[in-house]
Design a protein around this motif. Structure first.
Motif, PDB file in Angstrom:
ATOM      1  N   LEU A 121     -43.972  29.655  47.140  1.00 47.95           N
ATOM      2  CA  LEU A 121     -43.173  30.356  48.145  1.00 47.95           C
ATOM      3  C   LEU A 121     -41.945  29.540  48.556  1.00 47.95           C
ATOM      4  O   LEU A 121     -40.855  30.085  48.745  1.00 47.95           O
ATOM      5  CB  LEU A 121     -44.027  30.660  49.381  1.00 47.95           C
ATOM      6  CG  LEU A 121     -45.117  31.719  49.218  1.00 47.95           C
ATOM      7  CD1 LEU A 121     -45.987  31.770  50.463  1.00 47.95           C
ATOM      8  CD2 LEU A 121     -44.512  33.080  48.935  1.00 47.95           C
ATOM      9  N   TYR A 122     -42.137  28.240  48.676  1.00 46.35           N
ATOM     10  CA  TYR A 122     -41.045  27.342  49.068  1.00 46.35           C
ATOM     11  C   TYR A 122     -39.940  27.348  48.007  1.00 46.35           C
ATOM     12  O   TYR A 122     -38.755  27.448  48.325  1.00 46.35           O
ATOM     13  CB  TYR A 122     -41.609  25.931  49.255  1.00 46.35           C
ATOM     14  CG  TYR A 122     -40.749  25.008  50.070  1.00 46.35           C
ATOM     15  CD1 TYR A 122     -40.888  24.936  51.452  1.00 46.35           C
ATOM     16  CD2 TYR A 122     -39.811  24.177  49.471  1.00 46.35           C
ATOM     17  CE1 TYR A 122     -40.118  24.067  52.216  1.00 46.35           C
ATOM     18  CE2 TYR A 122     -39.032  23.301  50.225  1.00 46.35           C
ATOM     19  CZ  TYR A 122     -39.196  23.259  51.594  1.00 46.35           C
ATOM     20  OH  TYR A 122     -38.430  22.404  52.339  1.00 46.35           O
ATOM     21  N   ILE A 165     -39.370  29.684  45.724  1.00 49.58           N
ATOM     22  CA  ILE A 165     -38.743  31.018  45.704  1.00 49.58           C
ATOM     23  C   ILE A 165     -37.700  31.125  46.814  1.00 49.58           C
ATOM     24  O   ILE A 165     -36.589  31.621  46.609  1.00 49.58           O
ATOM     25  CB  ILE A 165     -39.808  32.132  45.860  1.00 49.58           C
ATOM     26  CG1 ILE A 165     -40.687  32.202  44.609  1.00 49.58           C
ATOM     27  CG2 ILE A 165     -39.171  33.482  46.132  1.00 49.58           C
ATOM     28  CD1 ILE A 165     -39.980  32.636  43.347  1.00 49.58           C
ATOM     29  N   ALA A 166     -38.042  30.646  48.014  1.00 47.00           N
ATOM     30  CA  ALA A 166     -37.108  30.694  49.141  1.00 47.00           C
ATOM     31  C   ALA A 166     -35.865  29.860  48.853  1.00 47.00           C
ATOM     32  O   ALA A 166     -34.735  30.290  49.142  1.00 47.00           O
ATOM     33  CB  ALA A 166     -37.796  30.191  50.421  1.00 47.00           C
ATOM     34  N   PHE A 198     -33.749  31.677  46.207  1.00 43.57           N
ATOM     35  CA  PHE A 198     -33.081  32.836  46.810  1.00 43.57           C
ATOM     36  C   PHE A 198     -31.871  32.380  47.626  1.00 43.57           C
ATOM     37  O   PHE A 198     -30.800  32.978  47.564  1.00 43.57           O
ATOM     38  CB  PHE A 198     -34.062  33.603  47.700  1.00 43.57           C
ATOM     39  CG  PHE A 198     -33.459  34.826  48.335  1.00 43.57           C
ATOM     40  CD1 PHE A 198     -33.412  36.031  47.644  1.00 43.57           C
ATOM     41  CD2 PHE A 198     -32.912  34.775  49.608  1.00 43.57           C
ATOM     42  CE1 PHE A 198     -32.845  37.159  48.216  1.00 43.57           C
ATOM     43  CE2 PHE A 198     -32.346  35.895  50.197  1.00 43.57           C
ATOM     44  CZ  PHE A 198     -32.313  37.091  49.490  1.00 43.57           C
ATOM     45  N   ALA A 199     -32.044  31.294  48.405  1.00 46.92           N
ATOM     46  CA  ALA A 199     -30.948  30.779  49.234  1.00 46.92           C
ATOM     47  C   ALA A 199     -29.788  30.287  48.375  1.00 46.92           C
ATOM     48  O   ALA A 199     -28.620  30.598  48.652  1.00 46.92           O
ATOM     49  CB  ALA A 199     -31.453  29.660  50.140  1.00 46.92           C
ATOM     50  N   PRO A 247     -33.411  32.494  54.599  1.00 50.50           N
ATOM     51  CA  PRO A 247     -34.518  31.650  54.130  1.00 50.50           C
ATOM     52  C   PRO A 247     -34.460  30.216  54.656  1.00 50.50           C
ATOM     53  O   PRO A 247     -35.499  29.585  54.862  1.00 50.50           O
ATOM     54  CB  PRO A 247     -34.382  31.666  52.601  1.00 50.50           C
ATOM     55  CG  PRO A 247     -33.057  32.232  52.311  1.00 50.50           C
ATOM     56  CD  PRO A 247     -32.613  33.006  53.495  1.00 50.50           C
ATOM     57  N   ASN A 304     -36.156  29.980  58.004  1.00 48.60           N
ATOM     58  CA  ASN A 304     -37.621  30.165  57.977  1.00 48.60           C
ATOM     59  C   ASN A 304     -38.363  29.228  57.025  1.00 48.60           C
ATOM     60  O   ASN A 304     -39.592  29.232  57.007  1.00 48.60           O
ATOM     61  CB  ASN A 304     -37.951  31.616  57.600  1.00 48.60           C
ATOM     62  CG  ASN A 304     -37.465  32.584  58.654  1.00 48.60           C
ATOM     63  OD1 ASN A 304     -37.887  32.516  59.799  1.00 48.60           O
ATOM     64  ND2 ASN A 304     -36.552  33.471  58.291  1.00 48.60           N
ATOM     65  N   ILE A 305     -37.634  28.437  56.251  1.00 48.48           N
ATOM     66  CA  ILE A 305     -38.273  27.669  55.177  1.00 48.48           C
ATOM     67  C   ILE A 305     -39.256  26.616  55.691  1.00 48.48           C
ATOM     68  O   ILE A 305     -40.256  26.312  55.051  1.00 48.48           O
ATOM     69  CB  ILE A 305     -37.199  27.028  54.262  1.00 48.48           C
ATOM     70  CG1 ILE A 305     -37.810  26.719  52.897  1.00 48.48           C
ATOM     71  CG2 ILE A 305     -36.575  25.789  54.900  1.00 48.48           C
ATOM     72  CD1 ILE A 305     -36.784  26.431  51.834  1.00 48.48           C
ATOM     73  N   LEU A 351     -43.003  27.558  55.739  1.00 50.92           N
ATOM     74  CA  LEU A 351     -43.707  27.964  54.529  1.00 50.92           C
ATOM     75  C   LEU A 351     -44.777  26.971  54.078  1.00 50.92           C
ATOM     76  O   LEU A 351     -45.751  27.354  53.463  1.00 50.92           O
ATOM     77  CB  LEU A 351     -42.696  28.178  53.382  1.00 50.92           C
ATOM     78  CG  LEU A 351     -41.741  29.373  53.555  1.00 50.92           C
ATOM     79  CD1 LEU A 351     -40.760  29.434  52.404  1.00 50.92           C
ATOM     80  CD2 LEU A 351     -42.526  30.675  53.657  1.00 50.92           C
TER      81      LEU A 351
END
Length: 201
Positions: free
Chosen positions: A68-69, A71-72, A75-76, A97, A100-101, A104
């Motif tokens: 998840l980290y 991916i974030a 994406f950023a 992201p 909110n990162i 995670l």
């Protein structure tokens, strides 16, 4: 206006690079032996966020958090590049992201040379003190669950900031206390009593 946007882009790139380097360092530190928690029971007694499940150190949980980290982060980076090349209106997509990162990585582990808590690794030399604050009616975490209401917030102080987690069991609290003291970290109450002793002499 252009200079301001360039400043925003450079600032966001710096933040993303910090999170990327910090993540690589966390993965490296977690490869070594974990000193605590060694049992599922102790693992279940520690929470990083009051509203989420207990902190996990199993290989599967670390992989899920890491996925998840990553991916974030991707994406950023992607949103930032797209915003710079095509549409400045998508800049906010790169910021979301980043904000909110830090939530995670739901991890807690004490390793040989320091502590991994959430998305941070703190070496022993940078830890100033620790303190267990009872979660009572006036505490901000009070009311999330019965376990939390009977627990403690462990606050670990550095020079510039502090990090914390929730400990929901007395036995786990004593184990943590012992490990922190063995690594030369003074409890806040002890530091205060020492100062008072010096002042009274």
């Amino acid at each position: 206006m252009m200079l301001f946007m360039l400043f925003l882009y450079l600032s966001l790139i710096a933040v993303l690079l910090y999170f990327t380097v910090n993540f690589i360092r966390l993965v490296y530190k977690l490869k070594g032996p974990v000193i605590f928690p060694l049992t599922i029971q102790d693992q279940e007694n520690i929470k990083i966020f009051p509203q989420r499940k207990n902190a996990r150190q199993s290989l599967k949980a670390i992989k899920e958090s890491a996925f998840l980290y990553v991916i974030a982060l991707m994406f950023a980076y992607g949103a930032l590049i797209y915003s710079y090349l095509f549409s400045i209106n998508t800049f906010i997509l790169a910021v979301i992201p980043v904000v909110n990162i830090k939530n995670l990585l739901n991890l807690f582990a004490i390793v040989e040379k320091g502590i991994v808590i959430g998305n941070k690794y703190i070496p022993w030399r940078k830890v100033k003190s620790f303190n267990f604050q009872p979660i009572d009616f006036n505490h901000p975490y009070y009311g999330y669950s019965k376990d939390i209401n009977n627990g403690y917030e462990l606050v670990i102080k550095k020079q510039l900031f502090s990090v914390s987690c929730i400990v929901t069991d007395e036995n786990t609290k004593h184990k943590l206390q012992s490990i922190l003291k063995q690594n030369g970290i003074a409890g806040l109450d002890e530091s205060i009593s020492k100062k008072e002793t010096v002042l009274n002499q």
